[in-house]
Design an enzyme around this catalytic site. Structure first.
Site, PDB file in Angstrom:
ATOM      1  CG  PHE A 156     -97.472  19.413 -40.930  1.00 37.41           C
ATOM      2  CD1 PHE A 156     -97.475  18.130 -41.435  1.00 37.41           C
ATOM      3  CD2 PHE A 156     -97.571  19.592 -39.560  1.00 37.41           C
ATOM      4  CE1 PHE A 156     -97.583  17.030 -40.593  1.00 37.41           C
ATOM      5  CE2 PHE A 156     -97.669  18.507 -38.706  1.00 37.41           C
ATOM      6  CZ  PHE A 156     -97.679  17.214 -39.228  1.00 37.41           C
ATOM      7  CB  THR A 159    -102.690  24.911 -35.533  1.00 35.19           C
ATOM      8  OG1 THR A 159    -101.581  24.357 -34.840  1.00 35.19           O
ATOM      9  CG2 THR A 159    -103.294  26.012 -34.698  1.00 35.19           C
ATOM     10  CB  SER A 165    -101.776  22.963 -26.907  1.00 33.10           C
ATOM     11  OG  SER A 165    -100.940  24.096 -26.978  1.00 33.10           O
ATOM     12  N   GLY A 198     -97.796  27.571 -41.728  1.00 29.16           N
ATOM     13  CA  GLY A 198     -96.694  28.152 -42.484  1.00 29.16           C
ATOM     14  C   GLY A 198     -96.700  27.703 -43.929  1.00 29.16           C
ATOM     15  NE  ARG A 333     -68.904  49.531 -24.938  1.00 25.61           N
ATOM     16  CZ  ARG A 333     -69.226  50.710 -25.429  1.00 25.61           C
ATOM     17  NH1 ARG A 333     -68.612  51.149 -26.527  1.00 25.61           N
ATOM     18  NH2 ARG A 333     -70.142  51.456 -24.845  1.00 25.61           N
ATOM     19  CD  GLN A 352     -70.771  41.598 -20.300  1.00 24.67           C
ATOM     20  OE1 GLN A 352     -71.478  42.024 -19.399  1.00 24.67           O
ATOM     21  NE2 GLN A 352     -70.943  41.958 -21.564  1.00 24.67           N
ATOM     22  CD  GLN A 353     -65.125  36.254 -16.157  1.00 24.38           C
ATOM     23  OE1 GLN A 353     -65.151  35.377 -15.302  1.00 24.38           O
ATOM     24  NE2 GLN A 353     -64.131  37.136 -16.237  1.00 24.38           N
ATOM     25  N   GLY A 428     -76.233  49.712 -25.362  1.00 23.09           N
ATOM     26  CA  GLY A 428     -77.003  50.401 -26.395  1.00 23.09           C
ATOM     27  C   GLY A 428     -76.744  49.847 -27.779  1.00 23.09           C
ATOM     28  CD  GLU A 451     -95.132  21.922 -34.994  1.00 17.64           C
ATOM     29  OE1 GLU A 451     -95.540  20.850 -34.500  1.00 17.64           O
ATOM     30  OE2 GLU A 451     -95.335  22.237 -36.181  1.00 17.64           O
TER      31      GLU A 451
END
Length: 700
Positions: A156, A159, A165, A198, A333, A352-353, A428, A451
């Site tokens: 397609f 561009t 754009s 693509g 963990r 963390q929440q 890590g 896009e």
């Protein structure tokens, strides 16, 4: 919680393996199988199971752990995988037409496995194929069987090297020659080369090419699309007059061969103009069923919107995978604790929440929006393929264009930030490539750019909203739209008079509260943006300068707030509908409220600036409500992940596996990566500590 009694759910959703995650699963307030069935439906779950099973059992889709594929090999493998999947015909064309959401399910499954495969399939079958189907007519149906059996392979091409754009300004031309009844496709210079396309780099044989259509006499009729053969399907050599090539290695998605093309006076039959919105007679007369160019362009926006709607779904898939990995890691963990000899799962920590659970809520809200927008687009495409060329159809195209233009930025940026947060939340271990978070981050990154650049696209949405207000102010026109996303603006003067009046935190725990705040926020930003534009023009700025000077603190937040409001409203209505199963109402309500409040909290300064909030109590109430909802959803987090996570083979992350054997799985993966195939005889057996459960607050 016990699974539902229906045999269908147990068949489609097998029990998850026992292990350390079972501690959290046993504390969930709902049944994950019941929620999956409610959200997806049996047909989608059955399709998912078929696709995932196919991928896992076919050697062609085996993961290449322990070795990195070179660029050429990865692209060859991605094409062969795409070819195999098309050959399998798991979702027949008639099912695609009858149930559009199954198409989105199929793409989601392939993307969860590898977006290089998912994108190659999407670009060929859907972007290329649906462009021909929806923008063409009966004379173009001959291409569809060739697409479905991969006799031809498509791309397609909009561009260009110097235009992305600004699609209206592409410079590829299509001059009509009535003496031969052909269009002459031509690239005037290298800056007009089709770029970033693509599938074009190595594998595409045909392209839907967007070009400026000229009729005899030199009149330009604007952007139109044409089917152009670019390679010989048997040899993959370029066609005469076509220069086509590959763009090389990218930051991610390297299984997709992005390419470029230039056309030197390439002649194609007149009938290869995709003529749904405009055609040229054999004699050279331009004809269109639309009354004016704006209506024609509005109707054609559906084709351009498809890619943006698809990216909304792609971004959510990436976020689903990252959050699944991070939350399963967080639930197993263990670090620190109330006493020196005791450690608790990091999910028990409020920090963390707060870092992860709003993104989990965002997945559910944005996923529902993505599905509903996909159905809206299907309605538009259905109208285009019929005979409905009226004002409503054109308005529907404009509205969907506005939603897609802001939906892509919101979803891709949310995923971008969320994946990074997940990477950091896994410490890590999140930085190890084998755990996939790096690939997800890189593969999601282009969603912010292709896009249409996100910041540029947001201008499309704000311009749509400002045009509605301008017509209302100048002509007294009602503010309304086919999907009713803007209908509330009819009452914007009254809405601007509202103020935040929530009496307690408990009353904030319903998404109706942030929904009302969002309506005020959009009205406020629309009014401010309109006033800013008017002021700029009165000060002597032309229209271009006025728009340019009104983006950063006016039009940009307007577009984002409008889209966030739309997502919040749709998810609120969905989670509060009468047929939501009783056992799911509480958890869905909390997800809806958390997403709404968390998104709204990012606009706190504007809410104070405009006077909707006053005093410190309002801001603190929103913050405390967010933390309260995170705490309430903490025990449901693993079960909510089980609903959205694919099987371990597809998730492909040792720290995110469903059994929760965090260290054992990671150690095994590292041994494979290091080519250490056997455990030395002197090395001790694994000894995995079980996490200590319970509320961290109670321990402290």
């Amino acid at each position: 919680m016990a699974p539902p009694s229906e045999g269908g759910a147990d068949t489609l959703l097998p029990d998850l393996p026992k292990g350390p995650l079972q501690a959290y699963r046993s504390r969930a307030s709902f049944c994950w199988k019941e929620l999956a069935l409610f959200l997806e439906g049996e047909d989608a779950l059955r399709l998912k199971k078929t696709i995932f099973s196919t991928l896992e059992n076919d050697p062609l889709f085996a993961h290449s752990h322990g070795k990195e594929l070179c660029l050429e090999k990865y692209r060859e493998l991605s094409f062969l995988r795409c070819q195999r999947f098309v050959e399998l015909s798991i979702l027949p064309v008639e099912d695609m037409v009858a149930s559009p959401l199954l198409v989105q399910t199929l793409i989601t499954c392939l993307g969860m496995y590898d977006w290089s495969l998912g994108l190659k399939f999407l670009l060929h079958m859907l972007t290329f194929g649906s462009a021909i189907y929806s923008s063409g007519s009966e004379r173009h149906l001959k291409y569809l069987p060739k697409i479905f059996n991969m006799e031809i392979f498509g791309c397609f091409a909009v561009t260009e090297l110097s235009h992305g754009s600004n699609a209206k300004a592409v410079r590829t031309t299509a001059h009509y020659d009535p003496t031969t009844e052909e269009f002459i496709i031509h690239t005037p210079d290298f800056e007009a080369a089709k770029f970033w396309v693509g599938n074009m780099g190595k594998t595409a044989t045909h392209a839907v090419v967007f070009a400026q259509l000229y009729t005899p006499g030199g009149q330009c009729h604007g952007l139109h699309s044409f089917v152009v053969q670019i390679r010989d399907p048997k040899t993959l050599l370029p066609m005469p007059g076509v220069m086509v090539g590959d763009m090389g290695k990218k930051l991610g998605l390297n299984g997709v061969d992005n390419g470029f093309a230039m056309f030197h006076k390439v002649r194609i039959p007149r009938r290869d103009l995709l003529n749904r919105t405009g055609d040229v007679t054999p004699e050279g007369t331009y004809v269109t069923p639309f009354k004016d160019d704006k209506q024609r362009f509005g109707a054609s926006l559906g084709t351009l919107s498809f890619g943006r709607v698809a990216i909304v779904g792609m971004s959510i898939v990436n976020l689903k995978l990252a959050v699944s990995i991070a939350l399963r890691f967080s639930a197993t963990r263990c670090q620190f604790g109330p006493t020196d000899g005791e450690e608790v799962p990091v999910l028990e920590y409020q920090m963390q929440q707060w870092r992860l659970l709003p993104y989990l809520a965002a997945i559910y809200a944005l996923d529902h929006f993505s599905k509903s927008l996909f159905l809206d687009l299907a309605e538009l495409q259905q109208g285009l393929t019929g005979t409905d060329h009226g004002a409503r159809q054109a308005e529907l195209g404009r509205e969907i264009h506005a939603l897609a233009s802001a939906g892509k930025p919101l979803a891709s940026w949310t995923a971008q930030r969320g994946i990074q947060e997940c990477r950091e939340a896994c410490g890590g271990h999140g930085y190890l490539a084998v755990n996939r978070l790096g690939d997800l981050r890189n593969d999601n990154d282009p969603n912010c750019t292709y896009e249409g650049d996100n910041n540029v696209l947001l201008q499309q949405t704000s311009s749509y909203l400002l045009s509605l207000l301008a017509r209302h102010v100048q002509d007294g026109a009602r503010i309304e739209s086919p999907l009713r996303t803007v209908d509330f603006l009819e009452a914007y003067p009254d809405i601007l008079g509202r103020r935040f009046t929530c009496p307690s935190i408990d009353s904030c725990l319903d998404s109706a509260v942030p929904l009302a705040a969002y309506e005020w926020l959009v009205c406020y930003l629309l009014h401010e943006s309109y006033q800013k534009l008017t002021q700029e023009k009165r000060s002597g700025s032309n229209d271009f300068e006025a728009r340019n000077n009104s983006q950063v603190y006016y039009c940009r937040p307007l577009a984002l707030a409008f889209l966030e409001l739309t997502v919040v409203r749709r998810f609120h209505e969905y989670t509060h509908q009468p047929h939501v199963p009783p056992g799911l109402r509480a958890v869905l309500g909390r997800l809806s409220a958390l997403y709404a409040l968390w998104s709204l909290s990012q606009h706190t300064a504007l809410l104070y600036q405009g006077g909707y909030f006053s005093g410190e109590r309002a801001g603190k109430m929103i913050q405390n409500a967010i933390l309260d909802l995170c705490s309430k959803l903490k025990d449901d987090a693993v079960a909510l992940v089980d609903v959205i996570a694919p099987p371990d083979f597809v998730l492909d992350s040792p720290i995110g596996r469903a059994d929760g054997e965090l260290y054992k799985n990671l150690w095994t993966a590292i041994l494979l990566e290091s080519r250490v195939l056997e455990r030395p005889s002197w090395w001790p057996e694994f000894s995995i500590r079980k996490p200590r459960m319970g509320s961290l607050k109670s321990k402290l």
